[in-house]
Each structure stands twice: as C-alpha cells, then as structure tokens.
Design an enzyme around this catalytic site. Structure first.
Site, PDB file in Angstrom:
ATOM      1  N   GLU A 191      44.973   0.580 -28.127  1.00 58.61           N
ATOM      2  CA  GLU A 191      43.654   0.873 -28.715  1.00 58.61           C
ATOM      3  C   GLU A 191      42.809   1.777 -27.819  1.00 58.61           C
ATOM      4  O   GLU A 191      41.995   2.554 -28.315  1.00 58.61           O
ATOM      5  CB  GLU A 191      42.907  -0.400 -29.132  1.00 58.61           C
ATOM      6  CG  GLU A 191      42.890  -1.451 -28.067  1.00 58.61           C
ATOM      7  CD  GLU A 191      42.304  -2.782 -28.506  1.00 58.61           C
ATOM      8  OE1 GLU A 191      41.741  -2.909 -29.592  1.00 58.61           O
ATOM      9  OE2 GLU A 191      42.412  -3.715 -27.694  1.00 58.61           O
ATOM     10  N   ARG A 221      48.777 -28.303 -18.839  1.00 53.85           N
ATOM     11  CA  ARG A 221      49.729 -29.411 -18.604  1.00 53.85           C
ATOM     12  C   ARG A 221      50.137 -29.473 -17.132  1.00 53.85           C
ATOM     13  O   ARG A 221      50.147 -30.546 -16.514  1.00 53.85           O
ATOM     14  CB  ARG A 221      50.963 -29.212 -19.488  1.00 53.85           C
ATOM     15  CG  ARG A 221      52.052 -30.236 -19.275  1.00 53.85           C
ATOM     16  CD  ARG A 221      53.152 -30.010 -20.308  1.00 53.85           C
ATOM     17  NE  ARG A 221      54.256 -30.953 -20.157  1.00 53.85           N
ATOM     18  CZ  ARG A 221      55.368 -30.684 -19.488  1.00 53.85           C
ATOM     19  NH1 ARG A 221      55.523 -29.519 -18.894  1.00 53.85           N
ATOM     20  NH2 ARG A 221      56.321 -31.583 -19.413  1.00 53.85           N
ATOM     21  N   THR A 278      45.550 -13.626 -19.741  1.00 52.66           N
ATOM     22  CA  THR A 278      45.142 -12.562 -20.665  1.00 52.66           C
ATOM     23  C   THR A 278      46.395 -11.839 -21.133  1.00 52.66           C
ATOM     24  O   THR A 278      47.301 -11.595 -20.323  1.00 52.66           O
ATOM     25  CB  THR A 278      44.157 -11.565 -20.009  1.00 52.66           C
ATOM     26  OG1 THR A 278      44.146 -10.359 -20.789  1.00 52.66           O
ATOM     27  CG2 THR A 278      44.550 -11.192 -18.598  1.00 52.66           C
ATOM     28  N   ILE A 279      46.453 -11.503 -22.413  1.00 47.37           N
ATOM     29  CA  ILE A 279      47.682 -10.840 -22.895  1.00 47.37           C
ATOM     30  C   ILE A 279      47.750  -9.395 -22.419  1.00 47.37           C
ATOM     31  O   ILE A 279      48.806  -8.785 -22.420  1.00 47.37           O
ATOM     32  CB  ILE A 279      47.827 -10.888 -24.440  1.00 47.37           C
ATOM     33  CG1 ILE A 279      46.692 -10.135 -25.148  1.00 47.37           C
ATOM     34  CG2 ILE A 279      47.952 -12.307 -24.941  1.00 47.37           C
ATOM     35  CD1 ILE A 279      47.016  -9.835 -26.603  1.00 47.37           C
ATOM     36  N   ARG A 339      59.948   7.755 -42.885  1.00 51.75           N
ATOM     37  CA  ARG A 339      58.568   7.929 -42.417  1.00 51.75           C
ATOM     38  C   ARG A 339      58.456   7.684 -40.918  1.00 51.75           C
ATOM     39  O   ARG A 339      59.307   7.007 -40.329  1.00 51.75           O
ATOM     40  CB  ARG A 339      57.655   6.896 -43.093  1.00 51.75           C
ATOM     41  CG  ARG A 339      57.279   7.240 -44.490  1.00 51.75           C
ATOM     42  CD  ARG A 339      56.499   6.066 -45.073  1.00 51.75           C
ATOM     43  NE  ARG A 339      56.176   6.346 -46.457  1.00 51.75           N
ATOM     44  CZ  ARG A 339      55.968   5.405 -47.372  1.00 51.75           C
ATOM     45  NH1 ARG A 339      56.037   4.137 -47.054  1.00 51.75           N
ATOM     46  NH2 ARG A 339      55.674   5.757 -48.602  1.00 51.75           N
ATOM     47  N   GLY A 377      40.579 -14.235 -18.035  1.00 47.53           N
ATOM     48  CA  GLY A 377      40.762 -12.852 -17.614  1.00 47.53           C
ATOM     49  C   GLY A 377      39.721 -12.410 -16.601  1.00 47.53           C
ATOM     50  O   GLY A 377      39.053 -13.241 -15.950  1.00 47.53           O
ATOM     51  N   ARG A 429      60.121  -0.694 -38.368  1.00 50.71           N
ATOM     52  CA  ARG A 429      61.124   0.380 -38.359  1.00 50.71           C
ATOM     53  C   ARG A 429      62.028   0.302 -39.603  1.00 50.71           C
ATOM     54  O   ARG A 429      62.347   1.328 -40.203  1.00 50.71           O
ATOM     55  CB  ARG A 429      61.963   0.309 -37.091  1.00 50.71           C
ATOM     56  CG  ARG A 429      62.986   1.436 -37.024  1.00 50.71           C
ATOM     57  CD  ARG A 429      63.816   1.361 -35.772  1.00 50.71           C
ATOM     58  NE  ARG A 429      63.193   2.053 -34.655  1.00 50.71           N
ATOM     59  CZ  ARG A 429      62.872   1.507 -33.488  1.00 50.71           C
ATOM     60  NH1 ARG A 429      63.113   0.239 -33.282  1.00 50.71           N
ATOM     61  NH2 ARG A 429      62.326   2.206 -32.531  1.00 50.71           N
ATOM     62  N   ARG A 450      42.491  -2.030 -24.295  1.00 54.30           N
ATOM     63  CA  ARG A 450      41.424  -1.022 -24.273  1.00 54.30           C
ATOM     64  C   ARG A 450      41.488  -0.167 -23.024  1.00 54.30           C
ATOM     65  O   ARG A 450      41.350   1.032 -23.063  1.00 54.30           O
ATOM     66  CB  ARG A 450      40.055  -1.701 -24.370  1.00 54.30           C
ATOM     67  CG  ARG A 450      39.623  -1.846 -25.803  1.00 54.30           C
ATOM     68  CD  ARG A 450      38.207  -2.366 -25.941  1.00 54.30           C
ATOM     69  NE  ARG A 450      38.217  -3.382 -26.981  1.00 54.30           N
ATOM     70  CZ  ARG A 450      38.073  -4.675 -26.785  1.00 54.30           C
ATOM     71  NH1 ARG A 450      37.854  -5.133 -25.565  1.00 54.30           N
ATOM     72  NH2 ARG A 450      38.125  -5.524 -27.772  1.00 54.30           N
ATOM     73  N   ALA A 456      60.630   2.617 -28.681  1.00 53.33           N
ATOM     74  CA  ALA A 456      59.626   3.503 -29.293  1.00 53.33           C
ATOM     75  C   ALA A 456      59.931   4.964 -28.953  1.00 53.33           C
ATOM     76  O   ALA A 456      60.468   5.271 -27.894  1.00 53.33           O
ATOM     77  CB  ALA A 456      58.238   3.134 -28.786  1.00 53.33           C
TER      78      ALA A 456
HETATM   79  P1  ADP Z   1      38.021 -12.485 -20.154  1.00 54.66           P
HETATM   80  O1  ADP Z   1      37.926 -13.573 -19.158  1.00 54.66           O
HETATM   81  O2  ADP Z   1      39.164 -12.691 -21.106  1.00 54.66           O
HETATM   82  O3  ADP Z   1      37.977 -11.108 -19.522  1.00 54.66           O
HETATM   83  P2  ADP Z   1      35.244 -12.133 -20.992  1.00 54.66           P
HETATM   84  O4  ADP Z   1      35.094 -10.809 -20.332  1.00 54.66           O
HETATM   85  O5  ADP Z   1      34.673 -12.272 -22.365  1.00 54.66           O
HETATM   86  O6  ADP Z   1      36.763 -12.607 -21.125  1.00 54.66           O
HETATM   87  O7  ADP Z   1      34.566 -13.212 -20.037  1.00 54.66           O
HETATM   88  C1  ADP Z   1      34.547 -14.580 -20.376  1.00 54.66           C
HETATM   89  C2  ADP Z   1      33.249 -15.198 -19.921  1.00 54.66           C
HETATM   90  O8  ADP Z   1      33.139 -15.090 -18.500  1.00 54.66           O
HETATM   91  C3  ADP Z   1      31.985 -14.526 -20.452  1.00 54.66           C
HETATM   92  O9  ADP Z   1      31.631 -14.958 -21.749  1.00 54.66           O
HETATM   93  C4  ADP Z   1      30.949 -14.948 -19.426  1.00 54.66           C
HETATM   94  O10 ADP Z   1      30.475 -16.243 -19.693  1.00 54.66           O
HETATM   95  C5  ADP Z   1      31.762 -14.978 -18.134  1.00 54.66           C
HETATM   96  N1  ADP Z   1      31.537 -13.720 -17.399  1.00 54.66           N
HETATM   97  C6  ADP Z   1      32.016 -12.490 -17.696  1.00 54.66           C
HETATM   98  N2  ADP Z   1      31.574 -11.556 -16.829  1.00 54.66           N
HETATM   99  C7  ADP Z   1      30.782 -12.220 -15.946  1.00 54.66           C
HETATM  100  C8  ADP Z   1      30.008 -11.824 -14.802  1.00 54.66           C
HETATM  101  N3  ADP Z   1      29.970 -10.545 -14.375  1.00 54.66           N
HETATM  102  N4  ADP Z   1      29.315 -12.790 -14.153  1.00 54.66           N
HETATM  103  C9  ADP Z   1      29.351 -14.078 -14.561  1.00 54.66           C
HETATM  104  N5  ADP Z   1      30.044 -14.493 -15.622  1.00 54.66           N
HETATM  105  C10 ADP Z   1      30.754 -13.608 -16.313  1.00 54.66           C
END
Ligand code: ADP
Length: 320
Positions: free
Chosen positions: A222, A21, A125-126, A162, A102, A154, A171, A186
C-alpha cells in the site's frame, strides 16, 4: 517479582495468543501471578485487569486475534493518560508489564518505563517493520496467507489471460509484498523501499505480453500506491488487460503458522525471564535465530532495513 501483567496493543496479529500462553506458563512456572490487561492501553487506563487462567489460554493458541483483545488509545499518549495507567498498575500491585504490539505500542511502553514501571516489549505486527528484530510475530502467517491468495488469483487470471495486481498491507515497509511475492512467484513487486516509476512497471507488463507471457502477477504494498490506481495507469498506457484485488484483513486473520507460534513462545519466555531478573525497558526480538533483547529506546529508533538482495533475486527469476 511476584505479579506481572500482559497486554496486547495496536493491530492484532496471529500468534498473540500463543505469546500470551507462553508468558502465562513461564510466569506461573516461576511462581508469579500473571494478570491480563484487556483492550491494550485503553483498558489499562480503565482498570480492565483480571487473572489469566489456564482455561483462557488452552485451546486458543491456534487461533488468530487476541483473547485479551486490543485497542488504540489517544488518551494514553498524553502525560495524564500514562500517569493514570501507572496508577492502575500500582493499585493492582503489578510490578512488571509485558506489551505485545508494534512500534506505537513500544513508544507507549517506553513512556511507562520512564515513569518507573519495568516494561518489556514483544514485537507483534504483521508488517515486520521493526528494524531491531529479523521477524515480528504474525508476519510469517500473513505472508503465508498472501501466498495462498496469489495462487487462487493466478488461476482465474490465467483463465482470462489477464494481469492480476494484488494490494497488500505495508505503508512504510514492503516486507509482506516482498516475501509473499517471492514465495508466490510474483512477476513484479512494487514497494516503497524500491520506488519504480509506474511507466517502467507498465513497460515490463507490456513487454511480458509481447513475448507471450499473458498472465503476470504484481504485488503492490500500500505504501507504493493502490492497486486501483496502478490498474488505471496501466490500462491508460498499454493494451494489457489488468484486474486488481485488495486483500485487506484476510492477511491478518487465520491460524498462526508454526513459525509464528514458536517465535511467540520463545519471545514470551525471554520477556518473563527479563522481568524475573528485575530488568525493564527492553524489547525482545530474534536476530540470526537467537533471541535477543535491546533497550526499548534503541528498538524504536533502529531503521528497518529492506532485503535488496531478495528483491533483486525476484526480479531475476521473473525475467524469463
Ligand atoms: P502499533 O503498536 O501496532 O504500531 P499504534 O501505532 O496504533 O499500533 O499504537 C498503539 C497504541 O500505543 C496507541 O493507540 C497509543 O495508545 C500508544 N502509543 C502510540 N504511540 C505512542 C507514543 N508516541 N507515546 C505513547 N503512547 C503511544
């Protein structure tokens, strides 16, 4: 710059709609045409491009997910895939592209920038795992989601005396566990950045029980192991009664928090301003509550720092 495009890529986050937006409104205000690219890089390669309209963005900013949808694309990672994407942008006359996503999405943005397209990355990204910015869009909503679940869990753990283990996303980055853990009081936070032998963690829970604290809440990212495996370990080595919950996608859904909406608006505005100035190859972010821009190449290579002081504070507060 007359025509720009915006796409959302990788994992969706609450606040992406608020950002779309902002990009749209700022762009229109600067006499630009703003095109939406559906389904991330996958849709870009397939030419799924259309004008963004007021109807699309109004009454959507309070919703999680993304009106532009998102996707992952293996094809885009290849040179051939990136070139296809470039050709689609050229065919539509899109001179500047805004990518909300992300770390992976930023690497994709950098690849496009190297082919000559002006690209700006907005962190969505969260996980909050991007070191060049203090916060990413969606993180605040995610930790609020987790904090609310902590209190529900809780309640029921306390009714049974528990220990409750709550597994959250992250990750490589323990920020969700840390911030949700601090805000949810926590008793123990297990994150990849501060590896703790499970023996020590189990001893803490057993000691809590001995001193009459029968209910403890453990947050586990995780990247530090699964709640199931941790519960099994504690059951095998102590007499603590323990139950695990994996929160999963609950963390990523729901209405974005006020903070995420405001952050999304500010970052969207800066991204459009950069394109309007003819600049590309930047990532926008927030540092000390100031909107900043850094070269994409740098943004993807800054190591994420963990807030050790906050982690230690939680350990102190959980002691007594
Ligand atoms: P995020 O952006 O949430 O980290 P991903 O790692 O799945 O999610 O990346 C999203 C998309 O960005 C991938 O599906 C791919 O198309 C593109 N991408 C990821 N890494 C690369 C890279 N090294 N070079 C080019 N494109 C990339």
């Amino acid at each position: 710059m007359k025509r720009i495009g915006v796409l959302t890529s990788g994992g969706d986050t609450p606040g992406m709609n608020a950002c779309i937006r902002s990009v749209f409104k700022t762009g229109v205000d600067m006499d630009m045409q703003v095109m939406g690219i559906y389904h991330g890089y996958k849709g870009l390669i397939e030419g799924r491009v259309d004008y963004i309209t007021h109807e699309m963005v109004e009454n959507k900013m309070h919703k999680g997910g993304t009106v532009l949808r998102t996707a992952r694309s293996e094809e885009f990672k290849s040179e051939e895939g990136t070139k296809k994407a470039l050709n689609v942008l050229k065919a539509y006359g899109i001179e500047g592209l805004i990518v909300i996503g992300g770390d992976g999405s930023f690497r994709g943005a950098e690849a496009l920038f190297k082919l000559g397209i002006k690209v700006i990355g907005i962190p969505g990204t969260i996980d909050n795992d991007m070191g060049y910015t203090d916060f990413t869009i969606g993180f605040d909503t995610a930790i609020n989601n987790v904090m609310n679940e902590i209190y529900k869990i809780r309640d029921t753990m306390r009714a049974h005396d528990r220990v409750g283990v709550i597994e959250v996303m992250g990750r490589r980055c323990g920020d969700i566990a840390l911030w949700a853990g601090v805000s949810g009081a926590a008793d123990l936070i297990l994150v990849p950045e501060r590896p703790m032998p499970w023996e020590d963690a189990a001893n803490i829970l057993a000691a809590n029980k001995l001193r009459g604290k029968l209910t403890s809440i453990v947050l586990i990212a995780e990247g530090a192991g699964s709640s199931e495996a941790f519960c099994e370990y504690v059951r095998a080595h102590t007499d603590v009664e323990i139950k695990g919950t994996v929160l999963g996608y609950i963390q990523r859904g729901g209405n974005p928090s006020a903070f995420d909406r405001v952050l999304a608006a500010r970052l969207g505005q800066r991204a459009v301003e950069l394109l309007s100035d003819g600049k590309g190859g930047y990532a926008v972010g927030i540092k000390n509550n100031k909107i900043v821009s850094v070269p994409l190449e740098q943004a993807v290579n800054v190591n994420d720092t963990f807030d050790d002081k906050l982690y230690d504070l939680n350990s102190v507060m959980a002691k007594f």
